[in-house]
Write a protein that holds these residues in place. Structure first.
Motif, PDB file in Angstrom:
ATOM      1  N   ASP A 114       0.864  -1.260   0.108  1.00  0.00           N
ATOM      2  CA  ASP A 114      -0.044  -0.162  -0.044  1.00  0.00           C
ATOM      3  C   ASP A 114       0.778   1.233  -0.097  1.00  0.00           C
ATOM      4  O   ASP A 114       0.702   2.326  -0.718  1.00  0.00           O
ATOM      5  CB  ASP A 114      -0.930   0.121   1.200  1.00  0.00           C
ATOM      6  CG  ASP A 114      -1.847   0.962   1.105  1.00  0.00           C
ATOM      7  OD1 ASP A 114      -2.761   1.357   0.075  1.00  0.00           O
ATOM      8  OD2 ASP A 114      -1.940   1.886   2.081  1.00  0.00           O
ATOM      9  N   ALA A 115       1.934   1.197   0.814  1.00  0.00           N
ATOM     10  CA  ALA A 115       2.935   2.458   0.746  1.00  0.00           C
ATOM     11  C   ALA A 115       3.533   2.628  -0.247  1.00  0.00           C
ATOM     12  O   ALA A 115       3.806   3.662  -0.961  1.00  0.00           O
ATOM     13  CB  ALA A 115       3.921   2.160   1.875  1.00  0.00           C
ATOM     14  N   LEU A 116       4.021   1.619  -1.090  1.00  0.00           N
ATOM     15  CA  LEU A 116       4.651   1.739  -2.242  1.00  0.00           C
ATOM     16  C   LEU A 116       3.895   1.978  -3.531  1.00  0.00           C
ATOM     17  O   LEU A 116       4.020   2.936  -4.162  1.00  0.00           O
ATOM     18  CB  LEU A 116       5.228   0.206  -2.716  1.00  0.00           C
ATOM     19  CG  LEU A 116       6.353  -0.362  -2.010  1.00  0.00           C
ATOM     20  CD1 LEU A 116       6.670  -1.855  -2.504  1.00  0.00           C
ATOM     21  CD2 LEU A 116       7.657   0.328  -2.253  1.00  0.00           C
ATOM     22  N   PHE A 117       2.497   1.649  -3.554  1.00  0.00           N
ATOM     23  CA  PHE A 117       1.564   1.883  -4.802  1.00  0.00           C
ATOM     24  C   PHE A 117       1.229   3.390  -4.548  1.00  0.00           C
ATOM     25  O   PHE A 117       0.924   3.821  -5.496  1.00  0.00           O
ATOM     26  CB  PHE A 117       0.698   0.635  -4.816  1.00  0.00           C
ATOM     27  CG  PHE A 117       1.246  -0.355  -5.234  1.00  0.00           C
ATOM     28  CD1 PHE A 117       2.045  -0.431  -6.528  1.00  0.00           C
ATOM     29  CD2 PHE A 117       0.909  -1.869  -4.823  1.00  0.00           C
ATOM     30  CE1 PHE A 117       2.840  -1.511  -6.796  1.00  0.00           C
ATOM     31  CE2 PHE A 117       1.452  -2.707  -5.169  1.00  0.00           C
ATOM     32  CZ  PHE A 117       2.371  -2.949  -6.361  1.00  0.00           C
TER      33      PHE A 117
ATOM     34  N   GLU B 160       2.561   5.934  -3.043  1.00  0.00           N
ATOM     35  CA  GLU B 160       3.346   6.890  -3.512  1.00  0.00           C
ATOM     36  C   GLU B 160       3.577   6.803  -4.971  1.00  0.00           C
ATOM     37  O   GLU B 160       4.179   7.801  -5.552  1.00  0.00           O
ATOM     38  CB  GLU B 160       4.797   6.752  -2.783  1.00  0.00           C
ATOM     39  CG  GLU B 160       5.788   7.804  -3.117  1.00  0.00           C
ATOM     40  CD  GLU B 160       6.984   7.990  -2.166  1.00  0.00           C
ATOM     41  OE1 GLU B 160       7.996   8.506  -2.345  1.00  0.00           O
ATOM     42  OE2 GLU B 160       6.952   7.369  -0.862  1.00  0.00           O
ATOM     43  N   ALA B 161       3.627   5.567  -5.628  1.00  0.00           N
ATOM     44  CA  ALA B 161       3.896   5.588  -6.991  1.00  0.00           C
ATOM     45  C   ALA B 161       2.711   5.936  -7.995  1.00  0.00           C
ATOM     46  O   ALA B 161       2.782   6.206  -9.145  1.00  0.00           O
ATOM     47  CB  ALA B 161       4.357   3.999  -7.209  1.00  0.00           C
ATOM     48  N   GLY B 162       1.610   6.191  -7.139  1.00  0.00           N
ATOM     49  CA  GLY B 162       0.350   6.626  -7.840  1.00  0.00           C
ATOM     50  C   GLY B 162       0.005   5.488  -8.587  1.00  0.00           C
ATOM     51  O   GLY B 162      -0.794   5.675  -9.692  1.00  0.00           O
ATOM     52  N   ILE B 163      -0.073   4.095  -8.214  1.00  0.00           N
ATOM     53  CA  ILE B 163      -0.389   2.882  -9.322  1.00  0.00           C
ATOM     54  C   ILE B 163      -1.493   2.292  -8.454  1.00  0.00           C
ATOM     55  O   ILE B 163      -1.413   1.863  -7.120  1.00  0.00           O
ATOM     56  CB  ILE B 163       0.580   1.967  -9.410  1.00  0.00           C
ATOM     57  CG1 ILE B 163       1.776   2.549 -10.128  1.00  0.00           C
ATOM     58  CG2 ILE B 163       0.162   0.681 -10.281  1.00  0.00           C
ATOM     59  CD1 ILE B 163       3.149   1.825 -10.231  1.00  0.00           C
ATOM     60  N   PRO B 164      -2.912   2.085  -9.047  1.00  0.00           N
ATOM     61  CA  PRO B 164      -3.737   1.480  -8.468  1.00  0.00           C
ATOM     62  C   PRO B 164      -3.656   0.110  -8.345  1.00  0.00           C
ATOM     63  O   PRO B 164      -2.833  -0.796  -9.075  1.00  0.00           O
ATOM     64  CB  PRO B 164      -4.890   1.752  -9.545  1.00  0.00           C
ATOM     65  CG  PRO B 164      -4.260   1.942 -10.752  1.00  0.00           C
ATOM     66  CD  PRO B 164      -3.150   2.649 -10.603  1.00  0.00           C
ATOM     67  N   TRP B 165      -4.128  -0.505  -7.285  1.00  0.00           N
ATOM     68  CA  TRP B 165      -3.681  -2.008  -6.960  1.00  0.00           C
ATOM     69  C   TRP B 165      -4.779  -2.736  -6.211  1.00  0.00           C
ATOM     70  O   TRP B 165      -5.646  -1.992  -5.484  1.00  0.00           O
ATOM     71  CB  TRP B 165      -2.429  -2.089  -6.474  1.00  0.00           C
ATOM     72  CG  TRP B 165      -2.477  -1.708  -4.883  1.00  0.00           C
ATOM     73  CD1 TRP B 165      -2.638  -0.366  -4.420  1.00  0.00           C
ATOM     74  CD2 TRP B 165      -2.556  -2.547  -3.700  1.00  0.00           C
ATOM     75  NE1 TRP B 165      -2.638  -0.445  -2.991  1.00  0.00           N
ATOM     76  CE2 TRP B 165      -2.262  -1.725  -2.505  1.00  0.00           C
ATOM     77  CE3 TRP B 165      -2.439  -3.841  -3.429  1.00  0.00           C
ATOM     78  CZ2 TRP B 165      -2.400  -2.310  -1.175  1.00  0.00           C
ATOM     79  CZ3 TRP B 165      -2.316  -4.381  -2.391  1.00  0.00           C
ATOM     80  CH2 TRP B 165      -2.250  -3.535  -1.291  1.00  0.00           C
ATOM     81  N   HIS B 166      -4.811  -3.894  -6.212  1.00  0.00           N
ATOM     82  CA  HIS B 166      -5.688  -4.763  -5.136  1.00  0.00           C
ATOM     83  C   HIS B 166      -4.740  -6.065  -4.709  1.00  0.00           C
ATOM     84  O   HIS B 166      -4.104  -6.351  -5.471  1.00  0.00           O
ATOM     85  CB  HIS B 166      -6.896  -5.162  -5.559  1.00  0.00           C
ATOM     86  CG  HIS B 166      -6.983  -5.967  -6.958  1.00  0.00           C
ATOM     87  ND1 HIS B 166      -6.851  -5.479  -8.286  1.00  0.00           N
ATOM     88  CD2 HIS B 166      -6.865  -7.536  -6.995  1.00  0.00           C
ATOM     89  CE1 HIS B 166      -6.996  -6.408  -8.913  1.00  0.00           C
ATOM     90  NE2 HIS B 166      -6.967  -7.803  -8.291  1.00  0.00           N
ATOM     91  N   GLY B 167      -5.131  -6.666  -3.708  1.00  0.00           N
ATOM     92  CA  GLY B 167      -4.496  -7.769  -3.520  1.00  0.00           C
ATOM     93  C   GLY B 167      -5.260  -9.020  -3.736  1.00  0.00           C
ATOM     94  O   GLY B 167      -6.534  -8.988  -3.129  1.00  0.00           O
ATOM     95  N   LYS B 168      -4.803 -10.342  -3.781  1.00  0.00           N
ATOM     96  CA  LYS B 168      -5.543 -11.478  -3.911  1.00  0.00           C
ATOM     97  C   LYS B 168      -4.654 -12.738  -3.464  1.00  0.00           C
ATOM     98  O   LYS B 168      -3.327 -12.845  -3.679  1.00  0.00           O
ATOM     99  CB  LYS B 168      -5.876 -11.748  -5.291  1.00  0.00           C
ATOM    100  CG  LYS B 168      -6.321 -13.099  -5.458  1.00  0.00           C
ATOM    101  CD  LYS B 168      -6.594 -13.387  -7.207  1.00  0.00           C
ATOM    102  CE  LYS B 168      -7.917 -12.776  -7.611  1.00  0.00           C
ATOM    103  NZ  LYS B 168      -8.109 -13.237  -9.119  1.00  0.00           N
TER     104      LYS B 168
END
Length: 244
Positions: free
Chosen positions: A56-59, A61-69
């Motif tokens: 969460d901290a990485l993405f 700051e990078a401005g990249i949307p993401w989700h976990g699975k």
């Protein structure tokens, strides 16, 4: 790690607005559904994977949307190989070298210890377990250590516990001479159930790296950017792991 087939979508990730504003495709971070990091559960009753906080901290700051699975480990590897999942944080393995890029900066490490009573002989290397009685936790491969334990020529009596808590109880009751376990969950249990005179030996220590699918747009540049962000983060504070 191999028996479960349920796929769980984690409630962590970007808002719809963040997805719409980002120039990057949404990343799917896949991780094993049996944790080597903790016995703690989140509000959904799933393992509270601390690497999700780092992601969460990485993405963010990078401005990249993401989700976990979370997935069974073999399906996780399949998804990374076929590109349906495009990110993880894992120990290096040859099975992902063709499909994925590994970072150069370790973002965490995963250690396996042998726990024992102080009057039991220490274990200096894996081969010292031959002919001994051990406790392991159901579902873990222990990165190849499990295969050594199960191989009949090594004459190891393997007492399998369902959970880390049960494994510690078995060691306390001297049901076997040694407990093989991942450091962080073991230390969480031992903080609640200390064993007088307990000793431990390091059996394995492996670094964990960022893993990004080669199919992700500008994969090399994106991975380099994520690593640059990781160097600035207080990863130890974010992960908050026991046993470090």
């Amino acid at each position: 790690m191999f028996g479960l087939t349920v796929v769980v979508m984690m409630g962590v990730g970007p808002t719809d607005r963040a997805r719409a504003e980002s120039p990057y495709p949404e990343i799917e971070y896949t991780f094993p559904n049996q944790s080597v990091w903790t016995i703690k559960l989140n509000e959904k009753g799933e393992p509270d994977n601390p690497l999700l906080r780092l992601a969460d901290a990485l993405f963010r700051e990078a401005g990249i949307p993401w989700h976990g699975k979370s997935l069974p480990v073999l399906r996780m590897f399949d998804n990374l190989q076929n590109g349906s999942s495009n990110f993880s944080m894992l120990v290096k393995t040859s099975r992902l070298m063709d499909c994925c890029l590994y970072g150069t900066l370790p973002v965490a490490s995963v250690d396996i210890r042998v726990y024992r009573h102080g009057d039991t002989a220490p274990i200096g290397k894996l081969e010292d377990l031959a002919g001994k009685s051990v406790i392991t936790i159901h579902g873990y491969s222990y990165g190849g250590i499990g295969k050594f334990i199960r191989d009949k020529p090594n004459s190891i009596t393997n007492n399998v516990a369902i959970k880390h808590e049960a494994a510690v109880d078995m060691l306390a009751a001297r049901r076997a001479d040694y407990l093989v376990d991942y450091v962080h969950p073991a230390e969480e249990v031992l903080a609640m159930k200390p064993i007088l005179g307990l000793a431990h030996d390091l059996l394995s220590s492996k670094d964990v790296y960022l893993v990004l699918s080669k199919t992700y747009p500008d994969a090399e540049k994106v991975l380099a950017r994520l690593e640059a962000i990781a160097t600035r983060l207080d990863r130890k504070a974010i992960l908050g792991l026991s046993g470090d």
